[in-house]
Each structure stands twice: as C-alpha cells, then as structure tokens.
Design a protein around this motif. Structure first.
Motif, PDB file in Angstrom:
ATOM      1  N   PHE A   1       0.809  -1.219   0.000  1.00 37.66           N
ATOM      2  CA  PHE A   1       0.000   0.000   0.000  1.00 37.66           C
ATOM      3  C   PHE A   1       0.842   1.269   0.000  1.00 37.66           C
ATOM      4  O   PHE A   1       0.634   2.162  -0.821  1.00 37.66           O
ATOM      5  CB  PHE A   1      -0.917  -0.029   1.226  1.00 37.66           C
ATOM      6  N   TYR A   2       1.807   1.373   0.910  1.00 41.13           N
ATOM      7  CA  TYR A   2       2.533   2.626   1.066  1.00 41.13           C
ATOM      8  C   TYR A   2       3.862   2.661   0.308  1.00 41.13           C
ATOM      9  O   TYR A   2       4.646   3.565   0.501  1.00 41.13           O
ATOM     10  CB  TYR A   2       2.786   2.900   2.550  1.00 41.13           C
TER      11      TYR A   2
ATOM     12  N   GLY B   1       2.505   4.539  -5.342  1.00 40.44           N
ATOM     13  CA  GLY B   1       3.162   4.877  -6.598  1.00 40.44           C
ATOM     14  C   GLY B   1       2.183   5.042  -7.741  1.00 40.44           C
ATOM     15  O   GLY B   1       2.343   5.914  -8.609  1.00 40.44           O
ATOM     16  N   ALA B   2       1.140   4.203  -7.764  1.00 41.82           N
ATOM     17  CA  ALA B   2       0.123   4.325  -8.810  1.00 41.82           C
ATOM     18  C   ALA B   2      -0.596   5.662  -8.721  1.00 41.82           C
ATOM     19  O   ALA B   2      -0.869   6.314  -9.736  1.00 41.82           O
ATOM     20  CB  ALA B   2      -0.868   3.169  -8.697  1.00 41.82           C
ATOM     21  N   LEU B   3      -0.905   6.088  -7.519  1.00 39.12           N
ATOM     22  CA  LEU B   3      -1.522   7.403  -7.347  1.00 39.12           C
ATOM     23  C   LEU B   3      -0.604   8.509  -7.853  1.00 39.12           C
ATOM     24  O   LEU B   3      -1.032   9.461  -8.508  1.00 39.12           O
ATOM     25  CB  LEU B   3      -1.850   7.641  -5.873  1.00 39.12           C
ATOM     26  N   TYR B   4       0.670   8.372  -7.539  1.00 38.57           N
ATOM     27  CA  TYR B   4       1.631   9.407  -7.901  1.00 38.57           C
ATOM     28  C   TYR B   4       1.842   9.479  -9.413  1.00 38.57           C
ATOM     29  O   TYR B   4       1.982  10.555  -9.995  1.00 38.57           O
ATOM     30  CB  TYR B   4       2.958   9.116  -7.205  1.00 38.57           C
TER      31      TYR B   4
ATOM     32  N   GLY C   1      -0.005  17.088 -11.031  1.00 38.09           N
ATOM     33  CA  GLY C   1      -0.170  18.365 -10.354  1.00 38.09           C
ATOM     34  C   GLY C   1      -0.748  18.239  -8.966  1.00 38.09           C
ATOM     35  O   GLY C   1      -0.793  19.221  -8.221  1.00 38.09           O
ATOM     36  N   GLY C   2      -1.208  17.063  -8.590  1.00 34.93           N
ATOM     37  CA  GLY C   2      -1.765  16.866  -7.262  1.00 34.93           C
ATOM     38  C   GLY C   2      -0.687  16.507  -6.255  1.00 34.93           C
ATOM     39  O   GLY C   2       0.445  16.166  -6.607  1.00 34.93           O
ATOM     40  N   LYS C   3      -1.020  16.570  -4.988  1.00 31.92           N
ATOM     41  CA  LYS C   3      -0.097  16.275  -3.903  1.00 31.92           C
ATOM     42  C   LYS C   3      -0.461  14.942  -3.273  1.00 31.92           C
ATOM     43  O   LYS C   3      -1.557  14.774  -2.743  1.00 31.92           O
ATOM     44  CB  LYS C   3      -0.145  17.380  -2.852  1.00 31.92           C
ATOM     45  N   THR C   4       0.452  13.966  -3.339  1.00 36.07           N
ATOM     46  CA  THR C   4       0.210  12.655  -2.756  1.00 36.07           C
ATOM     47  C   THR C   4       0.620  12.671  -1.286  1.00 36.07           C
ATOM     48  O   THR C   4       1.745  13.050  -0.958  1.00 36.07           O
ATOM     49  CB  THR C   4       0.997  11.571  -3.507  1.00 36.07           C
TER      50      THR C   4
END
Length: 670
Positions: free
Chosen positions: A493-494, A501-504, A511-514
C-alpha cells in the motif's frame, strides 16, 4: 438479568459420566447461579455453606448431608475442608456417576484437609467470567469455527465495533454483577469490593496471612505486568517481600483465580522450557487494579495506551479460554517464542489431530508485515499442523495476509448469530457506544441501496479531511465511491511500487499532492485559475488499504478551455474508472460504484457552468438539488459504459435525461 451460560451443557455431560463434578472459579463469577440451574433440572435442593446457619448444621452432621439423594449439590464446599473426607467415604460405597456437584471459589489443591482425597474420582470445571457472546446473547464458537471453516470467518463481513466500544468492553470485563452496572462509579466500587472479598476469602479459608497489605500490593504489581513474563523475584523486590513469601502469595492468588499463568508452548519436547506469562483473570479487574479509565485510554498518553494494549491482550486471551472450555475434549493453550525472540501471543493446539492455531493480538486498526512475522515463522516450523494464523486487530475487515494467515477483527470473537432470547441491555449499550458503520449491499444486482453509505467510518472521516485539504470551503462537490464486492488488501500500500506509486504516477492526477490521511493514501488537487481567469475544478482521490476508494470533484464556474466536445465531468469520470480498474483488477473480480451529490443548492461556484458545455443537453440551469439521494451504479463490462453511468447519475439530479448525454464510445444499453 440472567445470562445463558454455554458451560452448562458441558457440566451436564460431565455429571452423567463422573462421580464428582467441581465447579471452580473466582468469586461472583456465577457458580451459584449454575448450581441453581442444575438443582432446578434435578429437582433437588442446595446445601449453601455461605449461609452461617446451614454451615453450622453441616459441621454438626456432615455424614447426614453428604448422604442425601443424588446429586448432592454443595455450594462453597471449602468453607468446611473436612467435608471432602466424608464425600470420599460415600464414594467408597457408591462411586457411580452423578453423586456430587460442588462449587468453590478456590482450587481443590488448596483444601486444608486432604487435597488428594478425591484423586481419580472428580472432574473440575473452571467457570470463567461471562464471554462477550454470552453478554450479547449470541450463538457460535469462534475457536470451533477457526479450526473448522476459516473461510467463513474471512468472508464474515465488516466489523461494526468502534474504538470506544472496545474500550468499554475491555474495562468492564465479564463478571455478571459488574456487566449489569451501567454507572461507572458504581462499577468502580464493585470492582474494589470484589478484590477485597476475594482476598478475605483466601485469608479465612486457605492461608493464614499476616501481611494482607503485601498480598494486595503483589496483586496490583501483577496487574501492571499482565501479558508479560512472570518474574516473581522482580515483583517481590518491587513490593518489598522476601522471595519465598512472594512465591507463596503468588500461588495463593492463583488458587483464588485472581491471576493465571500462561505456559510456553513448544513445537517439540526438546530444549529448555521458557518462563510462563502472567495474566489477571479478567481485563475489567485488571483495569481497576491499574486505575485505567476510558478517559485515560482516549487521552493518548503512552503509559495508558501501553496498559490498554496489555489489557486488550488479556481480554482476548480470556475470550479464547472461555470458548475452548465449551468444546468437547481438552485443548492446549500457551504462547510461543523461539531463541531468536520471535513470538506469537497465543497458540492453541487441538490434541485429537495436533492442529495448531496461532493468534497475535494488536490494539491498532492497521496490520503491518511486522505484526504477523511471528505467525509466518511459526507456520514454517509447524508445517502441515498449522491450521491458521490470526492477527486479531481493531480494524474493519477480515482479509487474507498470506498463506494460512489472516487479519480478523477482534469482534468476530462474539460475532455469531443472535440467540432466540435476544440481546442484553449491556450489549445494546455497547452497540450504541460511538458511531457504528452500516453497509447494505444488494449483492444480487451489485447495487448499493439508495440510502446506504458503503464507506467504513475510517474512510468516511478521511474523505472529509481530503475535502478540507482540497480547499473548496462551502462549494459543492460530487463524490464517487468504489467498493470491492469481496475483501481485498493492498500489501504494498505505502510503497513507491504499490498503490502509493500508482496514485503518484497516474497521468490524470498530475499536479496533485500525494499524502497520507489516517490509514489511507490520497492525492489532493487544489482548484487553480485557468488562462481565462476562471476556477478550474479541484479533485481528490483516496484509497483505503482494504480496497475501498473515494473520489471527489469540486464545482467550477466554467470548464477549462477546449472542453466543448465532452464535459469535464465525463472526462473525470473516465479517469477514475481507469484508475479503479488499474488498482482493483489484480485484486478483486468485481466492484460496485456509488455516487452521491453534496450541498449542490448553495455551493459556490455552481456546477451550472459545466452543464452548459454538454452537447445536446438542456440549457444551463442553476443547481436545485441539495444533498440528492445516493445512487448505486452497476458494474459494467467496459470503462466507457461505467463512466457513462456515473455521469448520468449526476445529470439526473438536475432533471436532464440520460438520453441527452453524449453516448460512450462503445455500444452500451441505457
């Protein structure tokens, strides 16, 4: 209030096969109540030695009382120690089953007359405090299910027990009179009375103790050490007792069932035997001895949290011991530790087939790889005998961690079906402690009900924090949740290579902040100004370790330049569908979308500007829906059709027919 005791069936079976059955256990645990039920079933009276007049009569004519019609029921037999000799004489004449049922608040080993007089002629039954299943009026036996059908536990659904409810249960314990007390101050005093009465009983009937104060000190010291290795020399030093005296006092506390030694369990008979662990017999009593209250636990002070963690382990051990006592045949229970220091809190071995279950107990709502390291090593050492490893934790869902190793919410220990007699008042109180999570799925159509929130409380709280971080203030927003139809878990998960990593990396979130929010990982994209000076909609995506995801898109006055062919909402819906498939596809075979609107009437800026850019849609209009009904979205076969269904639910809140929307690229039945 009567609590049906599961041990009663065991007692009746033993009466049919044994000459003498002795019900042993702490004071006020319910032994006399069980004896009254046996008396009612057998239609005989009870010789109650707690009554001074009856005791004097029995002392004058013990032979007359023990020669009564069977079964002879004697409550608190240790009050007259020599009574055992008269019972032995009766058994020499007639040793058939069902002759005597005795109760005692101390072990037969402590009998001053002759503790060996009944060897081979009796069976003792340890009566422990009420289990949570008995308090809640529920059927089933968790340990029996764990040895039999572990798959049913894994798929048993989410936990509904809040942290406040766990704290309440642990600090209340299972003594019937204390469970009934709804007033914390009254319960606190009852605990003090119980401790005093137990010590007075031991001094009057078992030992001649001149230093009562030191006995109490030693009990308090062991309560502070519950769940830790027994160290009598260290405890003696702490309370200023000689080691030999402390050894005797420790044994007395055991004979009074105030403390319990948990032996070390070994995979083989070779090698040295480790020291036992020490536990108080009831977590509620332990909490009173260390003066732990719910307010202290929730204060977050490290000392109080550590004490609560040890008491939670004591609580779970107590539940396991109670359920094992209901089973046919003996079970071996202990803790396991190897020479390298790897450890498992509880190991239960079933002698009839030598199968083993390991249990690790965690106060946290998340499970990390370190939490089940000991179970993994034990599994490899035990081999085919290893039935299951269970990490009992306070989180939401049961799920698989590794081969034969599972994370199981602690409240599954009492999660059986309700008994026909219904729930107790105490159970209702605990059910109402804090907010409980309700989830209601229509599994046949893979739709959530119109008014059901699929998110567990931890995700709901994290979602609200994500909305706050987006920074939209009171503006309106649209929420979509993605809920797996089966339990999943993101073990990576982390990690940078996992979900974080997929979110990032996902291009839609650029442009978003993970960042982490509670147990979840999220990407937060705050609104920004477009080239034309308008606010572009912000959004957020949040993923829980157990697979549930929630997505937020906020309102904008007008969409960014270049969105004349397809609305921002439609493209955003496609992005979240692609991401959901990217993350969940390796883990879940199916999932359900759930769509909800929030505060659309007064939100600023409004969604109406976006609506005006929808080709073929109705003219631009003001948002007129305030918190519209939740809507379940069926799982479809293509990302395009799923995105279409999501977008359609949003427009339907404004009275725009789904047929007026741009059709998905692939053929979809609407």
């Amino acid at each position: 209030m009567m609590y049906p005791r599961r041990i009663l069936d065991v007692v009746h079976r033993l009466i049919a096969t044994q000459p003498v059955v002795i019900l042993e256990g702490p004071r006020t645990v319910g032994k006399s109540t069980l004896l009254r039920e046996i008396a009612t079933a057998s239609q005989v009276g009870i010789v109650d030695l707690d009554e001074p007049d009856i005791r004097h009569q029995v002392e004058a004519d013990p032979q007359g009382y023990v020669s009564r019609p069977r079964p002879v029921l004697i409550d608190e037999y240790p009050k007259i120690p020599r009574l055992i000799q008269h019972i032995k004489a009766q058994l020499n004449v007639d040793g058939s089953p069902g002759r005597f049922v005795l109760t005692g608040s101390a072990s037969l080993e402590a009998n001053k007359s002759d503790p060996g007089a009944l060897v081979g002629r009796y069976t003792d039954v340890l009566i422990l405090p009420l289990s949570q299943a008995e308090i809640d009026g529920r059927e089933g036996n968790f340990m029996e299910q764990a040895f039999g059908d572990i798959g049913a536990l894994r798929s048993s659904g989410p936990s509904v027990t809040t942290r406040g409810s766990y704290i309440e249960r642990v600090l209340t314990g299972g003594f019937p009179l204390l469970v009934r007390s709804l007033d914390p101050a009254d319960r606190y005093q009852r605990f003090a009375n119980y401790i005093d009465q137990s010590i007075n009983y031991g001094m009057a009937n078992l030992y001649e103790i001149r230093e009562r104060e030191y006995l109490q000190r030693l009990l308090h010291r062991y309560a502070a050490q519950t769940g830790q290795l027994l160290n009598i020399r260290g405890a003696a030093r702490d309370v200023e007792l000689k080691w030999g005296t402390a050894e005797n006092y420790t044994r007395l506390l055991e004979l009074l069932f105030l403390i319990h030694r948990l032996p070390a369990w070994k995979t083989t008979d070779r090698g040295p035997v480790s020291r036992p662990k020490i536990y108080v017999v009831d977590s509620g009593v332990g909490g009173r001895l260390v003066r732990l209250t719910p307010e202290r636990v929730t204060s977050g002070e490290p000392l109080f949290l550590t004490q609560y963690g040890h008491l939670l382990e004591t609580f779970v051990l107590g539940e396991v011991r109670k359920m094992l006592s209901w089973l046919d045949g003996p079970s071996v229970i202990g803790y396991w530790r190897n020479r390298r220091g790897d450890e498992v809190d509880l190991v239960v071995e079933r002698p009839d087939d030598d199968t083993v279950i390991g249990i690790e107990i965690k106060a946290g709502s998340r499970v990390t790889a370190d939490d089940w390291k000991g179970l993994r090593i034990l599994r490899d050492e035990v081999g085919s005998r290893f039935r299951a490893g269970l990490v009992m934790y306070t989180g939401d869902m049961p799920y698989r961690l590794d081969d034969h190793i599972y994370a199981i919410p602690i409240d599954k220990l009492w999660g059986g079906a309700p008994r026909q007699t219904g729930r107790s008042r105490a159970a209702d109180r605990w059910q109402q402690t804090g907010e409980t999570t309700k989830r209601d799925k229509d599994t046949s159509g893979r739709l959530l009900t119109a008014d059901g929130d699929p998110l567990p409380q931890t995700v709901r709280s994290a979602t609200q924090e994500m909305i706050d971080r987006i920074g939209i203030g009171e503006a309106s927003y649209w929420e979509v949740a993605v809920v797996p139809s089966e339990n999943v878990h993101f073990g990576d998960f982390y990690t940078r290579d996992g979900v974080a990593g997929a979110l990032y990396d996902f291009d839609a979130w650029s442009g978003g902040k993970t960042e982490p929010i509670g147990q979840c990982i999220s990407v937060v994209h705050q609104p920004r100004r477009s080239l034309m000076g308008h606010d572009v909609a912000g959004f957020g995506a949040l993923v829980h370790p157990l697979g549930t995801m929630t997505f937020i898109i906020t309102a904008a006055e007008t969409p960014p330049y270049g969105y004349s062919e397809r609305t921002l909402l439609t493209e955003w819906a496609e992005d979240l569908v692609r991401f959901a498939r990217l993350i969940l596809s390796p883990h879940a075979t199916s999932w359900t979308y759930w769509s909800a609107g929030r505060s659309l009437r007064n939100g600023q800026p409004k969604f109406s500007g976006i609506l005006g850019y929808t080709p073929g849609a109705a003219p631009t209009r003001e948002a007129v829906v305030n918190d519209p009904p939740h809507k379940g979205i069926p799982l479809d076969e293509t990302p395009e059709s799923e995105a279409f269904h999501l977008t359609a639910t949003f427009y339907e809140w404004f009275g725009i027919p789904a047929g007026d929307l741009p059709q998905p690229n692939k053929s979809t039945h609407v």
